[in-house]
Design a protein around this motif. Structure first.
Motif, short mmCIF file in Angstrom:
data_model
loop_
_atom_site.label_atom_id
_atom_site.label_comp_id
_atom_site.label_asym_id
_atom_site.label_seq_id
_atom_site.Cartn_x
_atom_site.Cartn_y
_atom_site.Cartn_z
N UNK A 65 1.68 6.97 1.41
CA UNK A 65 1.64 6.13 2.60
C UNK A 65 0.19 5.65 2.73
N UNK A 66 -0.03 4.39 2.41
CA UNK A 66 -1.39 3.85 2.43
C UNK A 66 -1.75 3.16 3.72
N UNK A 119 0.85 13.03 -10.80
CA UNK A 119 0.01 12.17 -11.62
C UNK A 119 0.27 10.70 -11.33
N UNK A 120 1.55 10.35 -11.15
CA UNK A 120 1.89 8.95 -10.84
C UNK A 120 1.34 8.56 -9.48
N UNK A 121 1.44 9.46 -8.52
CA UNK A 121 0.95 9.16 -7.17
C UNK A 121 -0.57 9.00 -7.16
N UNK A 122 -1.28 9.90 -7.84
CA UNK A 122 -2.73 9.84 -7.89
C UNK A 122 -3.19 8.58 -8.62
N UNK A 123 -2.52 8.24 -9.71
CA UNK A 123 -2.88 7.02 -10.46
C UNK A 123 -2.70 5.78 -9.58
N UNK A 124 -1.65 5.76 -8.77
CA UNK A 124 -1.42 4.64 -7.86
C UNK A 124 -2.59 4.51 -6.87
N UNK A 125 -3.05 5.64 -6.33
CA UNK A 125 -4.16 5.62 -5.38
C UNK A 125 -5.44 5.12 -6.04
N UNK A 158 0.81 -1.21 0.00
CA UNK A 158 0.00 0.00 0.00
C UNK A 158 0.85 1.27 0.00
N UNK A 159 2.16 1.13 0.05
CA UNK A 159 3.06 2.28 0.08
C UNK A 159 3.91 2.31 -1.18
N UNK A 160 4.26 3.50 -1.65
CA UNK A 160 5.11 3.61 -2.83
C UNK A 160 5.74 5.00 -2.86
N UNK A 161 6.84 5.10 -3.55
CA UNK A 161 7.48 6.40 -3.76
C UNK A 161 7.92 6.51 -5.21
N UNK A 162 7.99 7.75 -5.70
CA UNK A 162 8.44 8.02 -7.06
C UNK A 162 9.51 9.10 -7.00
#
Length: 317
Positions: free
Chosen positions: A227-228, A258-264, A208-212
């Motif tokens: 941070x999910x 955009x990458x963060x929002x798409x991930x969510x 549920x977590x990721x970074x770009x």
């Protein structure tokens, strides 16, 4: 960047530029171990690298008057360093080429210059070398763009996901470079953000977590994370969004978000939260363009000084 902020860099850059000119030998009548003046050395480099092949192009690249370039080229031709040949499309156009002697002279120039640079870089850490290369290229390109009346150049960047070595240190550094200058944050803010980033870095392997990261020449020049886990109730927390000062207004920040929002959206979060400070209008405009809505404002001093914090929420689905 406002003029008051630009002036913070004015004297350091001018001072460094003067030292570069002196240390690289441009104050003398000859350059790079040759008996040639600086303009002639630069002409041989540009012609040898096939960046230019006519006198007109050389005027533009070297920022010299036509008469000065003409005199300099005639001297190089007379000295046996250059030759001319008819153009393929227009026989009246004279194409500049190095002679064998010119190629040997250029090899000596390159060898001399490479020793100068490598000797200096040898006493610096690798990170400093990367910073110097990126900074000098950006500064030189900006000077050229201003002279030509063009838009500021944007360094080539790529957006990559996942942890990268230096993620915590570089993201924290960019935060401090920006917030210490614009808001006046100091050690307390740095300690708080550093602790939060270290905690997040330890949980980036969770699904549920990721970074770009935005990379330029392999160097991190922008970052954003999701941070999910920390908020619970199927809510995501967008954290640590920052880009290097040199990239503000370049569109790189939007690409990261955009990458963060798409991930969510892909993970099916109910909503995404982000906290920021009142007065950061450019960032707010960007958040709102991606669907974030101001949900709450509150006064606080948890960052070491009174600030108005703002919560933006983006609903999903």
């Amino acid at each position: 960047m406002p003029i008051a902020e630009r002036r913070l860099y004015l004297h350091p850059i001018r001072d460094a530029s003067r030292h570069l000119v002196r240390e690289l030998g441009f104050m003398g009548s000859t350059l790079a171990g040759t008996d040639l003046p600086p303009s002639a050395v630069h002409a041989l480099i540009e012609i040898g690298d096939r960046q230019v092949d006519t006198a007109a192009q050389l005027c533009t690249v070297l920022n010299l008057e036509k008469s000065s370039v003409s005199r300099m080229l005639n001297k190089l031709i007379k000295a046996g360093e250059l030759a001319t040949q008819p153009g393929e499309r227009d026989a009246r156009e004279r194409i500049l080429r190095l002679t064998e002697q010119g190629r040997q002279t250029l090899a000596g120039i390159n060898s001399f210059a490479e020793r100068q640079v490598l000797n200096a870089l040898d006493i610096l850490p690798a990170a400093a070398c990367a910073d110097i290369a990126a900074g000098l290229q950006t500064y030189a390109a900006a000077l050229r763009a201003h002279r030509a009346g063009e838009a500021a150049p944007v360094p080539e960047t790529e957006i990559v996901s996942g942890y990268r070595p230096g993620f915590v240190a570089r993201t924290l550094e960019m935060h401090m470079q920006y917030y210490s200058r614009t808001v006046g944050f100091g050690a307390f803010f740095e300690s708080t953000v550093g602790t939060a980033l270290a905690d997040l870095a330890g949980r980036l392997s969770h699904p549920l977590n990721e970074t770009w990261s935005a990379l330029s020449g392999g160097r991190i020049v922008g970052s954003v994370s999701i941070d999910g886990e920390s908020l619970g109730d199927n809510r995501a927390h967008l954290r640590a969004f920052i880009i290097d000062d040199s990239l503000r207004g370049s569109g790189v920040g939007r690409k990261l978000l955009n990458r963060a929002v798409a991930f969510c959206d892909e993970r099916g979060f109910r909503e995404t939260h982000l906290w920021t400070f009142k007065g950061l209008d450019a960032a707010r405009h960007l958040y709102e363009s991606l669907g974030f809505v101001l949900a709450e404002e509150q006064q606080g001093e948890q960052w070491g000084q009174p600030m108005t914090e703002q919560l933006f929420i983006r609903p999903h689905g």
